[in-house]
Design a protein around this motif. Structure first.
Motif, mmCIF file in Angstrom:
data_model
loop_
_atom_site.group_PDB
_atom_site.id
_atom_site.type_symbol
_atom_site.label_atom_id
_atom_site.label_comp_id
_atom_site.label_asym_id
_atom_site.label_seq_id
_atom_site.Cartn_x
_atom_site.Cartn_y
_atom_site.Cartn_z
ATOM 1 N N ASP A 1 -39.401 14.261 18.050
ATOM 2 C CA ASP A 1 -40.370 15.345 18.266
ATOM 3 C C ASP A 1 -39.621 16.663 18.425
ATOM 4 O O ASP A 1 -40.060 17.706 17.937
ATOM 5 C CB ASP A 1 -41.203 15.085 19.534
ATOM 6 N N MET A 2 -38.489 16.609 19.122
ATOM 7 C CA MET A 2 -37.705 17.831 19.321
ATOM 8 C C MET A 2 -37.165 18.348 17.991
ATOM 9 O O MET A 2 -37.125 19.554 17.754
ATOM 10 C CB MET A 2 -36.571 17.555 20.320
ATOM 11 N N ALA A 3 -36.803 17.431 17.105
ATOM 12 C CA ALA A 3 -36.314 17.845 15.787
ATOM 13 C C ALA A 3 -37.411 18.604 15.046
ATOM 14 O O ALA A 3 -37.155 19.621 14.384
ATOM 15 C CB ALA A 3 -35.878 16.625 14.980
ATOM 16 N N GLU A 4 -38.643 18.125 15.178
ATOM 17 C CA GLU A 4 -39.776 18.800 14.536
ATOM 18 C C GLU A 4 -39.938 20.219 15.113
ATOM 19 O O GLU A 4 -40.179 21.174 14.384
ATOM 20 C CB GLU A 4 -41.037 17.973 14.772
ATOM 21 N N ILE A 5 -39.782 20.317 16.435
ATOM 22 C CA ILE A 5 -39.888 21.650 17.063
ATOM 23 C C ILE A 5 -38.748 22.546 16.586
ATOM 24 O O ILE A 5 -38.973 23.715 16.239
ATOM 25 C CB ILE A 5 -39.885 21.541 18.606
ATOM 26 N N PHE A 6 -37.545 22.009 16.564
ATOM 27 C CA PHE A 6 -36.400 22.805 16.077
ATOM 28 C C PHE A 6 -36.733 23.401 14.696
ATOM 29 O O PHE A 6 -36.446 24.553 14.413
ATOM 30 C CB PHE A 6 -35.150 21.929 15.938
ATOM 31 N N ALA A 7 -37.346 22.571 13.856
ATOM 32 C CA ALA A 7 -37.589 22.997 12.475
ATOM 33 C C ALA A 7 -38.788 23.936 12.350
ATOM 34 O O ALA A 7 -38.761 24.873 11.561
ATOM 35 C CB ALA A 7 -37.787 21.765 11.598
ATOM 36 N N THR A 8 -39.847 23.675 13.129
ATOM 37 C CA THR A 8 -41.108 24.408 12.886
ATOM 38 C C THR A 8 -41.591 25.250 14.065
ATOM 39 O O THR A 8 -42.481 26.088 13.893
ATOM 40 C CB THR A 8 -42.240 23.407 12.567
ATOM 41 N N GLY A 9 -41.085 24.974 15.259
ATOM 42 C CA GLY A 9 -41.586 25.675 16.454
ATOM 43 C C GLY A 9 -42.935 25.156 16.907
ATOM 44 O O GLY A 9 -43.573 25.739 17.788
ATOM 45 N N LYS A 10 -43.374 24.046 16.303
ATOM 46 C CA LYS A 10 -44.706 23.516 16.640
ATOM 47 C C LYS A 10 -44.610 22.054 17.047
ATOM 48 O O LYS A 10 -43.669 21.347 16.676
ATOM 49 C CB LYS A 10 -45.619 23.619 15.419
ATOM 50 N N LEU A 11 -45.612 21.615 17.775
ATOM 51 C CA LEU A 11 -45.698 20.198 18.161
ATOM 52 C C LEU A 11 -47.171 19.835 18.313
ATOM 53 O O LEU A 11 -47.958 20.631 18.828
ATOM 54 C CB LEU A 11 -44.982 19.978 19.507
ATOM 55 N N TRP A 12 -47.534 18.629 17.872
ATOM 56 C CA TRP A 12 -48.920 18.197 18.135
ATOM 57 C C TRP A 12 -48.964 17.535 19.518
ATOM 58 O O TRP A 12 -48.023 16.856 19.937
ATOM 59 C CB TRP A 12 -49.480 17.289 17.038
ATOM 60 N N LEU A 13 -50.054 17.761 20.190
ATOM 61 C CA LEU A 13 -50.235 17.223 21.539
ATOM 62 C C LEU A 13 -51.696 16.840 21.723
ATOM 63 O O LEU A 13 -52.582 17.494 21.169
ATOM 64 C CB LEU A 13 -49.929 18.308 22.583
ATOM 65 N N ARG A 14 -51.930 15.806 22.512
ATOM 66 C CA ARG A 14 -53.297 15.565 22.974
ATOM 67 C C ARG A 14 -53.426 16.304 24.295
ATOM 68 O O ARG A 14 -52.572 16.155 25.172
ATOM 69 C CB ARG A 14 -53.542 14.062 23.158
ATOM 70 N N VAL A 15 -54.463 17.079 24.459
ATOM 71 C CA VAL A 15 -54.627 17.845 25.701
ATOM 72 C C VAL A 15 -54.897 16.855 26.834
ATOM 73 O O VAL A 15 -55.832 16.058 26.751
ATOM 74 C CB VAL A 15 -55.802 18.851 25.576
ATOM 75 N N PRO A 16 -54.063 16.886 27.874
ATOM 76 C CA PRO A 16 -54.258 15.912 28.953
ATOM 77 C C PRO A 16 -55.498 16.205 29.798
ATOM 78 O O PRO A 16 -55.905 17.362 29.926
ATOM 79 C CB PRO A 16 -53.007 16.086 29.830
ATOM 80 N N ARG A 17 -56.071 15.142 30.344
ATOM 81 C CA ARG A 17 -57.046 15.316 31.427
ATOM 82 C C ARG A 17 -56.232 15.730 32.655
ATOM 83 O O ARG A 17 -55.027 15.481 32.697
ATOM 84 C CB ARG A 17 -57.772 14.017 31.715
#
Ligand code: IPM
Ligand code: SF4
Length: 416
Positions: free
Chosen positions: A140-156
Motif C-alpha cells: 500500500d505504501m508503494a502505491e502511495i509513493f507512486a500516486t499519493g493516493k490510497l483507497w480506504l474504507r471510512v471507519p465507524r
C-alpha cells in the motif's frame, strides 16, 4: 452528522464520505522506516514506478535496526539511502535521530486534520494531534509513493470518555492499559476511537501520544484526541504547514460509546502474552524480573525519562535496565537536565535512540525463560526473544521494579 474521521476523509477524497464508504484519498504525509521502506521500495520498483509523487511529503526515519546490527541490515540501509537520494526525498532521518513516531511529531508533521499514512502499525500515534493517522503494509505504501493516493474504507467511530484524576505514580500508560483491558485486543477493530473527557484534556501531549499509540492494540484503525490549546501550543513554530482543526459534530454517530473513571486507578500491568491480559499491579507484585526496558514509541519521551529518574535518583537498580530515549532531541534534553547522568549512576544502560529491544531486534534481546518488564506496547510471545516473558507497564512501575528486581508498585517510592 460527521465524526472526525468522516470529515478528514471527506476532505481528503473530495467527496462527502460516511462510515463504511470507500474513498480514494489524497495523502498529506507518508512515512516508511528502515524496516518497511525496503519492502515498499521493492514493490514500487516492481510496479514499474519511476518517480515518487512528491518527495517532500515522504518521510523516512531509520529506527528499527539502528545502528545496523549486521551486514544484511547495513546493505539494506545503504540501498534505501541511495534510493532516497535518487528520488530527492528531503525528510530523511538517519540512524540515531529517533523512532519514527517520535520524530514525525517533533518535526511538525503530525497536525490536526491531516491524513497521515505510515508503513508501521503504530502510526495511529499522530492522532494525539488530531490527525487521522493509520498504518498500512509496504505494498500500500508503494502505491502511495507512486500516486499519493490510497483507497480506504471510512471507519465507524467509537467514543470513549474518560473522567477523573490520575493519582501520583499512576500515568497515561496505566490509563491506556486499563482502557485496553476493558475494550479488549479486538474490541475496536477497524474503528476510529475518539477520546474525550477531562482526564484526556488533562493529559500532556506526551501522555496523549502514549494513549493514541496503543489504539492499534485494540484493533483500532485510528485513535484521535480532538486538538485543543495544548496541541496548538506544541505546534507553535513547529507545524510544517497551515492546518485546520477538525472536530466531530455534536450529534455525530458512534457505533459504541464507553465511559471510564480513572480516579481510583491503580498502576496497571499487561501480563504475557496478550496486551489485554491486564491486571492491577498488586496481582503481580513480587514477580522476579531479569530485565527492564524503558523506551519505545509508547514511553520513551522526556517526560517518561524524567519520571524514571525521579524514582531512581541516588539508588541502584537490581535488574539490568536498558533505556533508549525515543529521539535525539529527547536524549539531548535529558542530557542537559542531568537525567542521563542520574540514570547512568543508578546502573542503567543508555542505548542510542531507536526501537532496539522493543521488537527483539537487538540491544536487549531476552532468552528462553527470561522475564522483561517493558514500557513498550506489545508483549506478544517471542517478541523480544524466543521463550522470553514480557510484562508491560508505565515508566514509573518499570523504574520501581528495576530498583527491587521484581514487579513493584511505584506509589510510595517517591519520598524515600
Ligand atoms: C516492523 C514494523 C512493521 C512493526 C509494526 O508495524 O508495528 C514494528 O514497528 C512493531 O512495533 O512491531
Ligand atoms: S518502538 Fe517498538 S512499537 Fe514503536 S515503532 Fe519501534 S518497534 Fe514498533
Amino acid at each position: 452528522m460527521p465524526t472526525i474521521s468522516e470529515k478528514i476523509l471527506s476532505r481528503a477524497s473530495g467527496k462527502s464520505a460516511a462510515a463504511d464508504d470507500f474513498v480514494i484519498a489524497d495523502i498529506d504525509y507518508a512515512m516508511a522506516h528502515d524496516g518497511t521502506s525496503v519492502l515498499a521500495v521493492s514493490a514500487f520498483k516492481k510496479m514499474d514506478a519511476k518517480k515518487v509523487w512528491n518527495p517532500e511529503r515522504i518521510i523516512i526515519p531509520f529506527d528499527h535496526i539502528v545502528p545496523a546490527n549486521n551486514e544484511t541490515a547495513a546493505k539494506l540501509q545503504q540501498s534505501i539511502r541511495k534510493w532516497i537520494k535518487e528520488q530527492g526525498i528531503t525528510n530523511f532521518f538517519d540512524v540515531g535521530d529517533g523512532i519514527c513516531h517520535q520524530v514525525l511529531p517533533e518535526s511538525g508533521f503530525a497536525m490536526p486534520g491531516k491524513l497521515i499514512i505510515g508503513a508501521d502499525s503504530h502510526s495511529c500515534t499522530y492522532g494525539a494531534f488530531g490527525a487521522f493517522a493509520t498504518g498500512v503494509g509496504a505494498t500500500d505504501m508503494a502505491e502511495i509513493f507512486a500516486t499519493g493516493k490510497l483507497w480506504l474504507r471510512v471507519p465507524r467511530s467509537i467514543r470513549i470518555t474518560v473522567s477523573g484524576e490520575l493519582a501520583k505514580g499512576v500515568s497515561a500508560k496505566d490509563m491506556t492499559l486499563y482502557i485496553i483491558k476493558n475494550i479488549g485486543a479486538d474490541g475496536a477493530n477497524y474503528r476510529t476511537i475518539e477520546y474525550y473527557g477531562d482526564a484526556i484534556s488533562e493529559l500532556s501531549i506526551s501522555g496523549r501520544m502514549t494513549l493514541c499509540n496503543m489504539s492499534i492494540e485494540m484493533g483500532a484503525k485510528a485513535g484521535i484526541v480532538p486538538p485543543d490549546e495544548k496541541t496548538f501550543e506544541y505546534l507553535k513554530g513547529n507545524a510544517r504547514e497551515k492546518y485546520t482543526p477538525v472536530y466531530a459534530d455534536k450529534d455525530a454517530q458512534y457505533s459504541e460509546e464507553y465511559d471510564f473513571d480513572i480516579g481510583d486507578l491503580q498502576p496497571q500491568i499487561a501480563r504475557p502474552h496478550e496486551v489485554d491480559n491486564v491486571s492491577d499491579v498488586g496481582e503481580v507484585t513480587g514477580t522476579p524480573i531479569d530485565q527492564v526496558f524503558i523506551g519505545s514509541c509508547t514511553n520513551g519521551r522526556y517526560e517518561d525519562l524524567e519520571a524514571v529518574a525521579g524514582i531512581l535518583r541516588g539508588k541502584k537498580v537490581k535488574a539490568r535496565t536498558i533505556i533508549l530515549p525515543a529521539s535525539r532531541s529527547v536524549l539531548i534534553r535529558a542530557t542537559e537536565a542531568g537525567i542521563i547522568t542520574t540514570l547512568l549512576e543508578v546502573g542503567a544502560i543508555i542505548a542510542p535512540p531507536g526501537c532496539g529491544p522493543c521488537l527483539g531486534a537487538h540491544m536487549g534481546v531476552v532468552c528462553e525463560g527470561e522475564v522483561c518488564l517493558s514500557t513498550s506496547n506489545r508483549n506478544f510471545k517471542g517478541r523480544m526473544g524466543t521463550g522470553g516473558l514480557i510484562y508491560l507497564s508505565s515508566p514509573e512501575t518499570a523504574a520501581a521494579s528495576a530498583l527491587r528486581g521484581e514487579i513493584t508498585d511505584p506509589r510510595g517510592l517517591y519520598s524515600q
